[in-house]
Design a protein around this motif. Structure first.
Motif, PDB file in Angstrom:
ATOM      1  N   ASP A  86      -5.815  -1.787  -4.743  1.00 55.23           N
ATOM      2  CA  ASP A  86      -5.110  -2.232  -3.538  1.00 55.23           C
ATOM      3  C   ASP A  86      -6.007  -3.175  -2.745  1.00 55.23           C
ATOM      4  N   GLU A  87      -5.756  -4.444  -2.824  1.00 51.57           N
ATOM      5  CA  GLU A  87      -6.559  -5.469  -2.157  1.00 51.57           C
ATOM      6  C   GLU A  87      -8.054  -5.228  -2.393  1.00 51.57           C
ATOM      7  N   SER A 124       0.837  -1.207   0.000  1.00 50.33           N
ATOM      8  CA  SER A 124       0.000   0.000   0.000  1.00 50.33           C
ATOM      9  C   SER A 124       0.868   1.252   0.000  1.00 50.33           C
TER      10      SER A 124
HETATM   11 MG   LIG Z   1      -2.076  -2.822   2.332  1.00 49.67          MG
END
Ligand SMILES: [Mg+2]
Ligand SMILES: Nc1ncnc2c1ncn2[C@@H]1O[C@H](COP(=O)(O)OP(=O)(O)O)[C@@H](O)[C@H]1O
Lengths: 332, 341
Positions: free
Chosen positions: A195-196, A64
């Motif tokens: 992101d995820e 991240s």
């Molecule tokens: Mg992360």
């Protein structure tokens, strides 16, 4: 590999003639300037135009943070100390804030993990998407709204004109993620960072959301940077895989190469965890080191069953061992 | 749906307000009747039992309590708060004389309080631990710790006597100055309505120190809450995401501010109630011709009617301010709105 190759400006040069995004030597740190704590130690990354690059690594490895660095929205107290982030011919690290703002959401956009939380609870989702659209394209309110509703429709949201007028807390996780994807696509960016995007969703919803990302990225021609700690997700979606560990890139290459013939012991471990031999539960013993506790050696040495004194003494350079396939390991 | 929703909501809240006020009336009525015998206080110790009995009958205190209560409520709904035993004047008149001065002071104090606490809280939240944060926190702690009458006295010593920037604390206007034609009863507002600028300025100067006293000593909790909720909002996912989508800093700050406002509004309403309570002491320090002294004296004289009137009025204001804060919260936040259906 020759020294010249490992020391070229971008270690990964050669993966594509002219990558859309190219990160080299990125160091991100926090804490006091005299005793900084490195969160990202040496991140390298290349994203060819229109490619789908998966970044995989355990939680806390800096995935991240890399995304935040690309967008220039590092958290308070966290700063980029060294490196370059070249995007479409510009160095994002030195770009003035005004121009950087045009890139955010306009040319590079972000789909984050918790979609409901990433939306302003006081505004209808349509108004938020339309606002991003107007900010970057300057179209009329009417036009922005029309585009928003059309996009929500295309992403499979039923009754899009009604749902556009609802507030974020009325959306389920999967539907909210579609809204977040719509916001990321409304300005037709060249790069979408997810992101995820499916972490925390039910398995069936997860598959649907991945399909929406897959379809919409394909349709728009944008490149995709898909961040996940789940190798299965990366395998299903990406054509290039980057493996990061404790703020360093350990392995990078075409997905079928990296996933079928992994070079780094860490990647090998991750793959074993995903597909354990019959009747076994596979895991990598130990845990990811806290930022600031690493010495000069290979970050994975502590948990690697092949670690030697050389591994503990010096972090291996990133070397291209096979066509388009790089690894940071003393053993190969 | 919308208009119907707001009307229904308002209707429900007003009904609840009336019920609450009725409850307050019951409690205060019972408590005052239990406290002591006003007849003795009115006549003094040396009155004969016959005189006392006669007065008691005249005032209706001989009737059973429920009957007295029904009479009281009956008068109340007609806007009649009864007559003061001490001055023999209708309580409504006495309150109407004094209330505007208190309201003016409380509103000015609240306005100043919001003006210093909310912006400072917002600025402090940008850099927690920075110098704005530390200075504003020190001021807030000082304001909370120092008794309001004492702070008022300090201001008088400094600004009225030592520096001469403010007039001596003799009330709302210069002694002997003629007040502007009475419209709202609030001197500053009436002077402005009459276009009488010299009186307006003079009245503002008189208003300044007591209003500052209230603003500094009553409002620090608003600062603390603004700061915390703003910090939370600035760290939230939606603010990070708004930045990541290239929205201008102005817009991002506005998102955060709007999201922190709902708890701050509720706290402000609570603070206002607290502040109205504080005016009692501050009024006496500044010889402010408001309700403060009146309520205290009525209490000491066991003068039931004014006490009941003052408490009812105070409760009504409190309920009204809360309603206002809730209405604004509902206008801002859809989740609050939906919680009400
Ligand atoms: Mg992360
Ligand atoms: N705001 C912050 N300040 C300091 N350290 C942080 C902050 N946010 C994250 N970190 C640290 O940076 C490292 C990388 O975090 P992150 O990029 O979120 O990991 P990932 O996304 O791979 O799970 C972690 O060790 C985390 O504790």
């Amino acid at each position: 590999m020759s020294a010249a190759q490992t020391q070229s400006r971008s270690v990964l040069a050669g993966i594509a003639d002219d990558p859309l995004l190219e990160i080299s030597g990125l160091v991100v740190e926090t804490g006091p300037a005299r005793r900084p704590i490195e969160l990202l130690r040496s991140i390298e990354l290349a994203i060819p135009k229109g490619a789908r690059v998966g970044v995989v690594g355990e939680s806390g490895s800096g995935k991240s943070m890399t995304a935040s660095a690309i967008l220039g929205v590092l958290p308070n107290g966290v700063r980029a100390r060294a490196g370059t982030i070249r995007f479409d011919g510009r160095d994002l690290m030195t770009l003035p804030e005004r121009e950087m703002r045009r890139i955010r959401g306009g040319e590079i956009s972000l789909v984050s993990q918790n979609a409901v939380a990433s939306l302003n609870p006081l505004m209808t989702v349509g108004a938020q998407i339309a606002k991003v659209c107007r900010e970057h394209t300057g179209v009329s309110k009417q036009e922005a709204w029309t585009r928003t509703v059309e996009l929500l429709d295309a992403l499979g949201i039923p009754e899009p004109d009604v749902r556009a007028r609802s507030y974020p807390h009325h959306f389920s996780g999967g539907m909210a993620q579609r809204v977040a994807i719509a916001m990321a696509l409304i300005c037709s960016p060249q790069l979408v960072i997810a992101d995820e995007p499916t972490t925390g969703l039910d398995a069936t919803i997860q598959a649907q959301v991945l399909e929406v990302i897959d379809g919409s990225v394909k349709a728009s021609g944008a490149a995709l940077l898909l961040i996940s700690h789940d190798l299965a997700v990366i395998r299903a979606m990406c054509d290039i895989v980057a493996v990061v560990y404790a703020g360093s890139l350990l392995e990078y290459g075409p997905a079928d190469e990296v996933l079928n013939r992994p070079l780094s012991p860490y990647t090998q471990g991750l793959i074993r965890c995903m597909d354990p031999p019959e009747g076994e539960i596979a895991f990598i013993p130990g845990r990811i080191p806290e930022p600031g506790t690493l010495g000069a050696g290979c970050p994975f040495a502590e948990r690697c069953d092949r670690a030697t004194d050389a591994c503990r003494a010096q972090q291996p350079a990133l070397r291209q061992l096979r066509p388009d396939h790089w690894v940071s390991c003393h053993h190969e | 749906m919308r208009r119907g929703f707001w009307l229904r909501y308002l209707g429900r809240r007003l009904l609840a307000a009336v019920l609450a006020l009725f409850g307050v009336a019951v409690i205060v009525f019972v408590v005052t009747r239990l406290l002591g015998d006003p007849v003795e206080l009115i006549l003094g110790q040396r009155a004969t039992p016959e005189q006392a009995a006669q007065l008691r009958a005249e005032l209706g205190y001989d009737d059973p309590l429920p009957q007295q209560f029904v009479r009281y409520i009956g008068d109340l709904v007609q806007g009649d708060l009864g007559v003061s035993n001490y001055t023999q004047r209708p309580v409504t008149d006495e309150i109407a004389d004094r209330f505007p001065a208190t309201l003016e002071l409380a509103l000015a104090g609240m306005l100043l309080g919001l003006l210093w606490t909310i912006p400072l809280g917002v600025i402090a939240a940008q850099r927690p631990g920075g110098w704005v944060d530390r200075v504003s926190r020190a001021v807030a702690e000082f304001g909370l710790a120092i008794p309001n009458f004492f702070f008022g006295l300090l201001l008088i010593l400094l600004f009225a006597y030592a520096l001469g920037w403010a007039p001596a604390p003799v009330g709302e206007l210069d002694i002997g100055a003629s007040p502007p034609p009475r419209v709202t009863g609030m001197v500053v507002v009436d002077a402005l309505l009459a276009g009488d600028l010299p009186t307006f300025w003079s009245a503002l100067k008189y208003l300044a120190l007591p209003a500052i006293t209230l603003a500094v000593t009553s409002c620090p909790p608003i600062l603390a809450l603004t700061r915390t909720s703003m910090i939370t909002a600035l760290r939230s996912d939606y603010v990070r995401s708004a930045r990541a989508f290239g929205l201008p800093p102005r817009t991002v700050r506005w998102y955060a501010l709007k999201n922190s406002l709902v708890p701050v509004l509720t706290m402000s309403a609570m603070t206002f109630g607290f502040l109205v309570g504080n005016t009692v002491l501050v009024e006496s320090v500044f010889s402010w011709p408001g309700m403060g002294l009146y309520s205290v004296q009525s209490m000491q004289r066991f003068d039931y009617a004014p006490v009941l009137g003052v408490v009812l009025l105070g409760s009504a204001i409190y309920i009204l301010v809360y309603l206002l804060a809730d209405l604004i919260s509902m206008a801002i936040d859809p989740r609050v709105r939906e919680g009400q259906t």
